[in-house]
Design a protein around this motif. Sequence first.
Motif, mmCIF file in Angstrom:
data_model
loop_
_atom_site.group_PDB
_atom_site.id
_atom_site.type_symbol
_atom_site.label_atom_id
_atom_site.label_comp_id
_atom_site.label_asym_id
_atom_site.label_seq_id
_atom_site.Cartn_x
_atom_site.Cartn_y
_atom_site.Cartn_z
ATOM 1 N N THR A 24 -38.001 18.707 -89.454
ATOM 2 C CA THR A 24 -37.270 18.095 -88.428
ATOM 3 C C THR A 24 -38.394 17.901 -87.106
ATOM 4 O O THR A 24 -38.242 16.752 -86.648
ATOM 5 N N ALA A 25 -39.401 18.836 -86.944
ATOM 6 C CA ALA A 25 -40.166 18.506 -85.969
ATOM 7 C C ALA A 25 -41.046 17.269 -86.342
ATOM 8 O O ALA A 25 -41.380 16.413 -85.307
ATOM 9 N N ALA A 26 -41.335 16.784 -87.614
ATOM 10 C CA ALA A 26 -42.080 15.811 -87.924
ATOM 11 C C ALA A 26 -41.204 14.666 -87.751
ATOM 12 O O ALA A 26 -41.936 13.444 -87.275
ATOM 13 N N ALA A 27 -39.966 14.708 -88.176
ATOM 14 C CA ALA A 27 -39.296 13.453 -87.755
ATOM 15 C C ALA A 27 -39.000 12.966 -86.305
ATOM 16 O O ALA A 27 -39.079 11.953 -86.095
ATOM 17 N N VAL A 28 -38.728 14.108 -85.522
ATOM 18 C CA VAL A 28 -38.623 13.672 -84.152
ATOM 19 C C VAL A 28 -39.970 13.346 -83.568
ATOM 20 O O VAL A 28 -40.189 12.322 -82.805
ATOM 21 N N ALA A 29 -41.350 14.044 -83.940
ATOM 22 C CA ALA A 29 -42.477 13.228 -83.414
ATOM 23 C C ALA A 29 -42.812 12.003 -84.029
ATOM 24 O O ALA A 29 -43.534 11.243 -83.264
ATOM 25 N N PHE A 30 -42.068 11.474 -85.245
ATOM 26 C CA PHE A 30 -42.324 10.198 -85.713
ATOM 27 C C PHE A 30 -41.445 9.209 -84.838
ATOM 28 O O PHE A 30 -41.876 8.083 -84.257
ATOM 29 N N LEU A 31 -40.238 9.565 -84.648
ATOM 30 C CA LEU A 31 -39.114 8.660 -84.064
ATOM 31 C C LEU A 31 -39.467 8.320 -82.477
ATOM 32 O O LEU A 31 -39.363 7.224 -81.864
ATOM 33 N N VAL A 32 -40.082 9.374 -81.763
ATOM 34 C CA VAL A 32 -40.032 9.300 -80.419
ATOM 35 C C VAL A 32 -41.224 8.014 -80.091
ATOM 36 O O VAL A 32 -40.533 7.010 -79.202
ATOM 37 N N PRO A 33 -42.202 8.060 -80.453
ATOM 38 C CA PRO A 33 -43.033 6.857 -80.032
ATOM 39 C C PRO A 33 -42.776 5.472 -80.761
ATOM 40 O O PRO A 33 -42.890 4.486 -80.135
ATOM 41 N N VAL A 34 -42.008 5.600 -81.804
ATOM 42 C CA VAL A 34 -41.436 4.434 -82.641
ATOM 43 C C VAL A 34 -40.293 3.679 -81.736
ATOM 44 O O VAL A 34 -40.089 2.409 -81.487
#
Length: 269
Positions: free
Chosen positions: A194-204
């Motif tokens: 979950t943390a990885a998905a959020v960290a990926f989506l925020v800058p994208v």
Amino acid sequence: MVRTFLARGLLIGLLAGLIAGAFAFAFGEPRVDHAIALEEAAAQAGAPDPDAGTAEHGHAEAAEHGHAEPTGHSHGEDAVVSRPVQKAGLFLATGLYGLAVGGVFALVFAGLRGRVGPRSDGRLAVAAAGTAFAAIILVPFVKYPANPPAVGDPDAINSRTLLYVVMILVGLAATAIAVATARRVEGGPWARWTAAAVAFLVPVVAAWWLLPAVNEVPEGFPATLLWEFRLASIGTQLVFWAAFGVLFGWASDRAERRAAAHPLVAAPS
């Protein structure tokens, strides 16, 4: 060991490229032919005197549709590279693409092995291929999807290419941030994912919102054709990365089992 991975990546990349080329030939080329027919029909409809048209008029029509050519139209019988040759060259292009991607992937895989991701080589290969597809292909495609012939402004090619490269860099940076975040988060797999998905989506998502849009579709262009072409384009990439990830993972698992059964014979070179 790196040489083994490199040879594996090159061979499997070539095979996956040919598989993707077959998909593109079956599903993409008919849409390209349709788009070229529309382009040629529009060019003929805009000519005041088809029997006595000048070379200058041909240049103007080609430039209007995003395909400025030195001598007339580029898609017909008199094209420098005819459509049958272009279709045959499709497999050469996808094969070379597969070789290049396979070589780079193998080197990255060798660096990640045992440091990031699943411990199994097969699972790591599939995960790395899926991540590469998302970061390098899907992220820029969502913002700047592919366009068929007859769609595009030749004056905007450089700016569009630059924006596309920026989105690739954003995807790669977001992937690095996601991996670093997942390694620092404590807890079970769900918390890390979950943390990885959020960290990926925020800058994208931020890049999708902040970067300028590029709309080059001319008025009256068939929406169905545009949609089908873009589906075929992203589908070709999906087929390539899926085939490459599965085949590379299968070969890696097979090599791992052989190394476990014969440790002396399969010792790293």
